[in-house]
Design an enzyme around this catalytic site. Structure first.
Site, PDB file in Angstrom:
ATOM      1  N   LYS A 153       2.523  -3.066   7.622  1.00 49.17           N
ATOM      2  CA  LYS A 153       2.562  -3.307   6.093  1.00 49.17           C
ATOM      3  C   LYS A 153       4.454  -2.681   5.949  1.00 49.17           C
ATOM      4  O   LYS A 153       4.697  -3.722   4.684  1.00 49.17           O
ATOM      5  CB  LYS A 153       1.417  -2.711   4.674  1.00 49.17           C
ATOM      6  CG  LYS A 153       0.739  -2.756   5.462  1.00 49.17           C
ATOM      7  CD  LYS A 153      -0.214  -4.626   4.965  1.00 49.17           C
ATOM      8  CE  LYS A 153       0.156  -4.798   3.200  1.00 49.17           C
ATOM      9  NZ  LYS A 153      -0.400  -5.927   2.850  1.00 49.17           N
TER      10      LYS A 153
ATOM     11  N   THR B  13       0.423  -1.347  -0.088  1.00 49.69           N
ATOM     12  CA  THR B  13      -0.247  -0.062   0.344  1.00 49.69           C
ATOM     13  C   THR B  13       0.705   1.513   0.009  1.00 49.69           C
ATOM     14  O   THR B  13       2.230   1.600   0.961  1.00 49.69           O
ATOM     15  CB  THR B  13      -1.153   0.198   1.300  1.00 49.69           C
ATOM     16  OG1 THR B  13      -1.567   1.397   1.277  1.00 49.69           O
ATOM     17  CG2 THR B  13      -0.268  -0.516   1.796  1.00 49.69           C
ATOM     18  N   ASP B  14      -0.100   2.515  -0.264  1.00 52.16           N
ATOM     19  CA  ASP B  14       0.957   4.075  -0.646  1.00 52.16           C
ATOM     20  C   ASP B  14       1.446   4.082   0.841  1.00 52.16           C
ATOM     21  O   ASP B  14       1.828   4.911   1.162  1.00 52.16           O
ATOM     22  CB  ASP B  14       0.457   5.067  -1.652  1.00 52.16           C
ATOM     23  CG  ASP B  14      -1.098   4.669  -1.072  1.00 52.16           C
ATOM     24  OD1 ASP B  14      -1.448   4.452  -0.147  1.00 52.16           O
ATOM     25  OD2 ASP B  14      -2.304   5.897  -1.458  1.00 52.16           O
ATOM     26  N   GLU B  15       0.630   3.925   1.326  1.00 52.13           N
ATOM     27  CA  GLU B  15       0.372   4.322   3.678  1.00 52.13           C
ATOM     28  C   GLU B  15       1.704   3.307   3.822  1.00 52.13           C
ATOM     29  O   GLU B  15       2.075   4.528   4.686  1.00 52.13           O
ATOM     30  CB  GLU B  15      -0.818   3.489   4.193  1.00 52.13           C
ATOM     31  CG  GLU B  15      -1.473   3.902   3.504  1.00 52.13           C
ATOM     32  CD  GLU B  15      -3.151   3.722   4.102  1.00 52.13           C
ATOM     33  OE1 GLU B  15      -2.877   3.506   5.261  1.00 52.13           O
ATOM     34  OE2 GLU B  15      -4.905   3.406   3.876  1.00 52.13           O
TER      35      GLU B  15
ATOM     36  N   TYR C  10      -1.407  -0.438  11.025  1.00 56.35           N
ATOM     37  CA  TYR C  10      -1.794  -0.790   9.676  1.00 56.35           C
ATOM     38  C   TYR C  10      -0.557  -1.138   8.905  1.00 56.35           C
ATOM     39  O   TYR C  10      -0.026  -2.307   8.511  1.00 56.35           O
ATOM     40  CB  TYR C  10      -3.183  -0.354   9.183  1.00 56.35           C
ATOM     41  CG  TYR C  10      -3.329  -1.117   7.561  1.00 56.35           C
ATOM     42  CD1 TYR C  10      -2.952  -2.693   7.065  1.00 56.35           C
ATOM     43  CD2 TYR C  10      -2.940   0.068   7.121  1.00 56.35           C
ATOM     44  CE1 TYR C  10      -3.497  -2.534   6.142  1.00 56.35           C
ATOM     45  CE2 TYR C  10      -3.324  -0.112   5.643  1.00 56.35           C
ATOM     46  CZ  TYR C  10      -3.300  -1.182   5.108  1.00 56.35           C
ATOM     47  OH  TYR C  10      -3.373  -1.669   3.855  1.00 56.35           O
TER      48      TYR C  10
END
Ligand code: NAD
Ligand code: TYD
Length: 336
Positions: A154, A125-127, A150
């Site tokens: 990741k 994810t870009d997060e 989260y």
């Protein structure tokens, strides 16, 4: 015909990916999923009798179970979606995020390397890049600065995948995508939650000032990009995937109400999410330059199609919300 082990194929993006790959008719798919609250085999009801499809219930953090699946099914490659995926849940309790996202990914890497799969695509994810100010875009070189449990879990998994490539020359690749929307998204994420609440006449809870920005991508585009990375990507590389569709949350919520013909009076500003990332936006030039991929759907048509899907599939999300979908596995697979 190669055999792809898809983890998390009963979830939102995984089920869209399984359907896309089966429709292409070039691969056999083994779907390994633990069926957590987010895993729903009804998402794949239309393909479950496809001879090129098999489902196995297993937890990726259970090494013995994962070894068993690899022994019986002998996959050629792995596309790894399985994860705890919701930021708000990770704020409440991060335990499952560490077990599944970090430990589970390492188990999959170990077992995949042990049997010598030809390719391992890790869906991230870009997060992991943290939060942007009003300008700028995330590139593959942006520093990893996760802010939520989260995104931290990741990031941990991304680093383990990176290490497997560098240490063991394991043929792994990482994709980092922006916010997905489309059919079969669990109604805890912004877009399906707002659609379902509006249809039930419930308040639409907007966090903070509603001006946080996300870069929205239609789920089919994300799945298509992953297929491209699986087929053409270079081992050890990271590929950002984005929709080029930045919007403030409040814009998205108002658009949904407009599409449904509902009143903006349903909007309710609520206390902000702790540590809420302000803005995400993807620079997708690497995947376009190197693999010739860019998104096909624009947000206007994708959102309209999504709203229509939730209107046409009210039974699906009502069963998800009530928990009734969880009986499906027992009914469908209980005697097998
Ligand atoms: P989801 O929550 O809808 O689905 C997750 C799936 O993983 C479920 O089917 C669940 O049963 C399964 N799963 C969870 N823990 C497991 C375990 N221990 N063992 C086996 N299976 C397990 O998630 P999603 O939105 O489809 O996201 C899929 C992947 O894409 C995740 O890795 C997520 O980080 C990533 N991603 C999501 C988005 C997004 O906008 N949703 C954006 C970028 C990346
Ligand atoms: P979400 O769908 O949870 O994705 P992520 O946090 O992983 O980007 O949330 C998208 C945006 O919408 C995010 O800025 C938080 C906001 N949001 C709300 O304002 N209200 C809600 O009820 C939810 C679930 C999200």
């Amino acid at each position: 015909m190669s055999k792809i082990l898809v983890t998390g194929g009963a979830g939102f993006i995984g089920s869209n990916f399984v359907r896309l790959m089966l429709a292409r008719g070039e691969h056999q798919i083994v779907n390994l999923d633990a069926l957590t609250y987010a895993g729903n085999l009804e998402n794949l009801g239309d393909v479950e009798s496809d001879p090129n499809y098999a489902f196995v219930r297993a937890d990726i953090s259970d090494r013995k179970a994962v070894e068993g699946v690899f022994e019986s099914h002998k996959p050629d490659c792995v596309v790894h979606f399985a994860a705890e995926s919701h930021v708000d849940r990770s704020v409440l309790d991060a335990t499952a995020f560490v077990t599944t996202n970090v430990l589970g990914t390492q188990v999959l890497l170990d077992v995949s390397r042990g049997v010598g799969v030809s390719r391992f695509v890790h869906v991230s994810t870009d997060e992991v890049y943290g939060s942007l100010g009003p300008t700028g875009l995330f590139t593959e070189e942006s520093p990893l600065q996760p802010n939520s449990p989260y995104s931290a879990s990741k990031t941990g998994s991304d680093l383990l995948v990176r290490a497997a490539f560098h240490t063991h020359k394991f043929p792994a690749l990482i994709t980092r995508c922006s916010n997905n929307y489309g059919p079969f998204q669990f109604p805890e994420k912004l877009i399906p939650l707002m659609i379902a609440n509006a249809l039930e006449g419930k308040p639409l809870p907007v966090y903070g000032d509603g001006k946080n920005v996300r870069d929205w991508i239609y789920v089919e585009d994300h799945c298509d990009a992953i297929a491209r990375v699986l087929e053409k990507g270079r081992d050890g590389e990271v590929y950002n995937i984005g929709g080029n569709e930045e919007r403030e949350n409040i814009w998205v919520v108002k658009k949904i109400l407009e599409l449904l013909g509902k009143s903006e009076d349903l909007i309710q500003y609520v206390t902000d999410r702790p540590g809420h990332d302000r803005r995400y936006a993807i620079d997708g030039s690497k995947i376009e330059r190197e693999l010739g991929w860019k998104p096909k759907h624009d947000f206007a048509s994708g959102l309209e199609a999504t709203v229509q899907w939730y209107l046409d599939n009210r039974e699906w999300w009502e069963r998800v919300r009530s928990g009734a979908y969880r009986d499906y596995y027992e009914r469908q697979y209980g005697n097998r």
